[in-house]
Design a protein around this motif. Structure first.
Motif, PDB file in Angstrom:
ATOM      1  N   LYS A 164       0.850  -1.193   0.000  1.00 28.47           N
ATOM      2  CA  LYS A 164       0.000   0.000   0.000  1.00 28.47           C
ATOM      3  C   LYS A 164       0.887   1.244   0.000  1.00 28.47           C
ATOM      4  O   LYS A 164       1.080   1.902   1.033  1.00 28.47           O
ATOM      5  N   PRO A 165       1.426   1.576  -1.172  1.00 29.70           N
ATOM      6  CA  PRO A 165       2.343   2.723  -1.237  1.00 29.70           C
ATOM      7  C   PRO A 165       1.647   4.082  -1.318  1.00 29.70           C
ATOM      8  O   PRO A 165       2.311   5.109  -1.209  1.00 29.70           O
ATOM      9  N   GLN A 166       0.321   4.072  -1.534  1.00 34.90           N
ATOM     10  CA  GLN A 166      -0.371   5.340  -1.770  1.00 34.90           C
ATOM     11  C   GLN A 166      -0.142   6.391  -0.683  1.00 34.90           C
ATOM     12  O   GLN A 166       0.250   7.528  -1.000  1.00 34.90           O
ATOM     13  N   PRO A 167      -0.388   6.078   0.599  1.00 34.31           N
ATOM     14  CA  PRO A 167      -0.250   7.129   1.622  1.00 34.31           C
ATOM     15  C   PRO A 167       1.127   7.773   1.614  1.00 34.31           C
ATOM     16  O   PRO A 167       1.241   9.001   1.694  1.00 34.31           O
ATOM     17  N   GLY A 168       2.177   6.944   1.499  1.00 32.40           N
ATOM     18  CA  GLY A 168       3.519   7.493   1.491  1.00 32.40           C
ATOM     19  C   GLY A 168       3.771   8.382   0.292  1.00 32.40           C
ATOM     20  O   GLY A 168       4.410   9.441   0.405  1.00 32.40           O
ATOM     21  N   GLN A 169       3.268   7.977  -0.874  1.00 29.15           N
ATOM     22  CA  GLN A 169       3.473   8.787  -2.075  1.00 29.15           C
ATOM     23  C   GLN A 169       2.706  10.112  -1.998  1.00 29.15           C
ATOM     24  O   GLN A 169       3.222  11.159  -2.398  1.00 29.15           O
ATOM     25  N   ILE A 170       1.482  10.042  -1.491  1.00 26.76           N
ATOM     26  CA  ILE A 170       0.682  11.270  -1.364  1.00 26.76           C
ATOM     27  C   ILE A 170       1.338  12.233  -0.377  1.00 26.76           C
ATOM     28  O   ILE A 170       1.427  13.440  -0.620  1.00 26.76           O
ATOM     29  N   ASN A 171       1.819  11.690   0.753  1.00 28.83           N
ATOM     30  CA  ASN A 171       2.496  12.537   1.743  1.00 28.83           C
ATOM     31  C   ASN A 171       3.780  13.127   1.172  1.00 28.83           C
ATOM     32  O   ASN A 171       4.099  14.295   1.407  1.00 28.83           O
ATOM     33  N   ARG A 172       4.521  12.311   0.430  1.00 30.98           N
ATOM     34  CA  ARG A 172       5.771  12.796  -0.152  1.00 30.98           C
ATOM     35  C   ARG A 172       5.516  13.922  -1.146  1.00 30.98           C
ATOM     36  O   ARG A 172       6.232  14.937  -1.156  1.00 30.98           O
ATOM     37  N   LEU A 173       4.488  13.778  -1.994  1.00 30.43           N
ATOM     38  CA  LEU A 173       4.143  14.835  -2.929  1.00 30.43           C
ATOM     39  C   LEU A 173       3.759  16.106  -2.172  1.00 30.43           C
ATOM     40  O   LEU A 173       4.149  17.215  -2.549  1.00 30.43           O
ATOM     41  N   GLY A 174       2.985  15.938  -1.076  1.00 29.06           N
ATOM     42  CA  GLY A 174       2.600  17.103  -0.276  1.00 29.06           C
ATOM     43  C   GLY A 174       3.804  17.831   0.285  1.00 29.06           C
ATOM     44  O   GLY A 174       3.848  19.071   0.316  1.00 29.06           O
ATOM     45  N   GLN A 175       4.824  17.072   0.731  1.00 31.21           N
ATOM     46  CA  GLN A 175       6.037  17.694   1.242  1.00 31.21           C
ATOM     47  C   GLN A 175       6.751  18.486   0.150  1.00 31.21           C
ATOM     48  O   GLN A 175       7.272  19.582   0.391  1.00 31.21           O
ATOM     49  N   LEU A 176       6.768  17.937  -1.057  1.00 29.24           N
ATOM     50  CA  LEU A 176       7.404  18.638  -2.169  1.00 29.24           C
ATOM     51  C   LEU A 176       6.645  19.919  -2.517  1.00 29.24           C
ATOM     52  O   LEU A 176       7.256  20.916  -2.926  1.00 29.24           O
ATOM     53  N   LEU A 177       5.325  19.882  -2.371  1.00 32.58           N
ATOM     54  CA  LEU A 177       4.512  21.053  -2.700  1.00 32.58           C
ATOM     55  C   LEU A 177       4.636  22.149  -1.646  1.00 32.58           C
ATOM     56  O   LEU A 177       4.382  23.315  -1.931  1.00 32.58           O
ATOM     57  N   GLY A 178       5.017  21.774  -0.419  1.00 34.51           N
ATOM     58  CA  GLY A 178       5.209  22.761   0.637  1.00 34.51           C
ATOM     59  C   GLY A 178       3.895  23.349   1.128  1.00 34.51           C
ATOM     60  O   GLY A 178       2.814  22.813   0.894  1.00 34.51           O
ATOM     61  N   ASN A 179       3.990  24.503   1.805  1.00 34.55           N
ATOM     62  CA  ASN A 179       2.789  25.140   2.341  1.00 34.55           C
ATOM     63  C   ASN A 179       2.418  26.356   1.496  1.00 34.55           C
ATOM     64  O   ASN A 179       3.032  26.640   0.465  1.00 34.55           O
ATOM     65  N   GLU A 180       1.402  27.100   1.972  1.00 35.92           N
ATOM     66  CA  GLU A 180       0.847  28.193   1.180  1.00 35.92           C
ATOM     67  C   GLU A 180       1.866  29.296   0.895  1.00 35.92           C
ATOM     68  O   GLU A 180       1.722  30.059  -0.066  1.00 35.92           O
ATOM     69  N   SER A 181       2.915  29.378   1.724  1.00 42.70           N
ATOM     70  CA  SER A 181       3.890  30.442   1.503  1.00 42.70           C
ATOM     71  C   SER A 181       4.693  30.233   0.223  1.00 42.70           C
ATOM     72  O   SER A 181       5.370  31.159  -0.241  1.00 42.70           O
ATOM     73  N   GLN A 182       4.627  29.015  -0.354  1.00 45.87           N
ATOM     74  CA  GLN A 182       5.394  28.747  -1.569  1.00 45.87           C
ATOM     75  C   GLN A 182       4.661  29.156  -2.838  1.00 45.87           C
ATOM     76  O   GLN A 182       5.124  28.906  -3.942  1.00 45.87           O
ATOM     77  N   GLY A 183       3.490  29.770  -2.654  1.00 44.32           N
ATOM     78  CA  GLY A 183       2.869  30.457  -3.778  1.00 44.32           C
ATOM     79  C   GLY A 183       1.824  29.675  -4.534  1.00 44.32           C
ATOM     80  O   GLY A 183       1.302  28.652  -4.089  1.00 44.32           O
ATOM     81  N   ASN A 184       1.506  30.193  -5.713  1.00 44.05           N
ATOM     82  CA  ASN A 184       0.399  29.715  -6.535  1.00 44.05           C
ATOM     83  C   ASN A 184       0.760  28.388  -7.202  1.00 44.05           C
ATOM     84  O   ASN A 184       1.767  28.280  -7.899  1.00 44.05           O
ATOM     85  N   THR A 185      -0.089  27.391  -6.972  1.00 44.45           N
ATOM     86  CA  THR A 185       0.196  26.044  -7.474  1.00 44.45           C
ATOM     87  C   THR A 185      -1.107  25.375  -7.900  1.00 44.45           C
ATOM     88  O   THR A 185      -2.141  25.546  -7.251  1.00 44.45           O
ATOM     89  N   VAL A 186      -1.026  24.602  -8.969  1.00 40.00           N
ATOM     90  CA  VAL A 186      -2.129  23.729  -9.366  1.00 40.00           C
ATOM     91  C   VAL A 186      -1.541  22.346  -9.577  1.00 40.00           C
ATOM     92  O   VAL A 186      -0.616  22.171 -10.363  1.00 40.00           O
TER      93      VAL A 186
END
Length: 255
Positions: free
Chosen positions: A149-171
């Protein structure tokens, strides 16, 4: 309106209130322990005939005001005044204790407000610095298989790469192979994107068909951050794909 808080002065005031409370409590203990007159026990023996018998009696209490009738009256008035003063000091000590607690709470609240304001200013500064930036990403999360079940880890990892709202406009969009509305670890990881500033509801299609996957499960997502969704999401025919497409218009900020 801007209010400047002088923390050293507030802390000094709180310390002075504590010292005053300590002094008042010491005074209360002194008053409670003082006594200007205690009757004395007289045990002088008495001779009756040819026998010696003990004799016990109480001598009048010596007071600061003497043993006269007027002295006794003064002694009684002094005791009453002392009792009243103790009650007043106890009430005053309680007031000081309450004031000190409220002052310490005010200091803590001011510090917390300052910390949150500082954090908000940092985020605003970063958003301003990134206002001319738009990141667009596509992803395809692995499908869970059996015990793998790799999904949770991959989703969390992508979220870490995307950062928080301070990193600007993202889609970010794609096939996450996970819904966001159940209790699975993958769904919980996906809902965590809301804490990173993403709009989880922007790609929800309200046409009664469900999601855009081959089984109509809502496992495809388009998540904007910093840009607003303009109207509802729509689907378009899958044609050569096993998934329908998602069409989401986003409104860019006024750069």
């Amino acid at each position: 309106m801007t209010t400047k808080v002088d923390y050293p002065q507030l802390e000094k005031l709180a310390d002075e209130v504590r010292r005053a409370e300590t002094a008042i409590d010491a005074g209360i203990n002194t008053l409670r322990g003082s006594d200007s007159g205690v009757p004395t026990l007289n045990t002088t023996p008495k001779i009756t005939g040819n026998r010696l018998t003990p004799s016990v009696s109480l001598s009048p209490a010596p007071t600061l005001f003497g043993n006269t009738e007027a002295g006794s009256a003064c002694h009684g008035a002094h005791g009453w005044a002392k009792s009243v003063m103790i009650d007043v000091l106890v009430a005053f000590s309680g007031t000081l204790d309450s004031d000190r607690d409220r002052l310490n709470m005010a200091i803590a609240l001011y510090r917390d407000a300052d910390a949150r304001s500082e954090s908000r200013l940092k985020v605003d500064a970063l958003l301003k610095a990134n206002r001319n930036q738009l990141d667009v990403l596509s992803t395809h999360i692995t499908l869970n298989h059996g015990d793998d079940k790799p999904q949770p880890g991959q989703i969390n990892r992508l979220g870490q790469l995307l950062g928080n709202e301070s990193q600007g406009n993202t889609v970010v969009g794609g096939d996450f192979n996970s819904v966001a509305n159940d209790d699975s670890p993958s769904a919980q990881a996906l809902r965590g994107y809301a804490g990173r500033g993403f709009d989880l509801g922007a790609s929800t299609i309200h046409d009664g068909w469900g999601g855009t996957s081959a089984t109509n499960r809502p496992i495809d997502h388009l998540l904007p951050r910093g840009v607003g969704a303009a109207g509802e999401a729509h689907r378009f025919d899958r044609q050569q794909s096993d998934h329908d497409g998602q069409l989401v218009d986003v409104r860019l900020p006024s750069w």
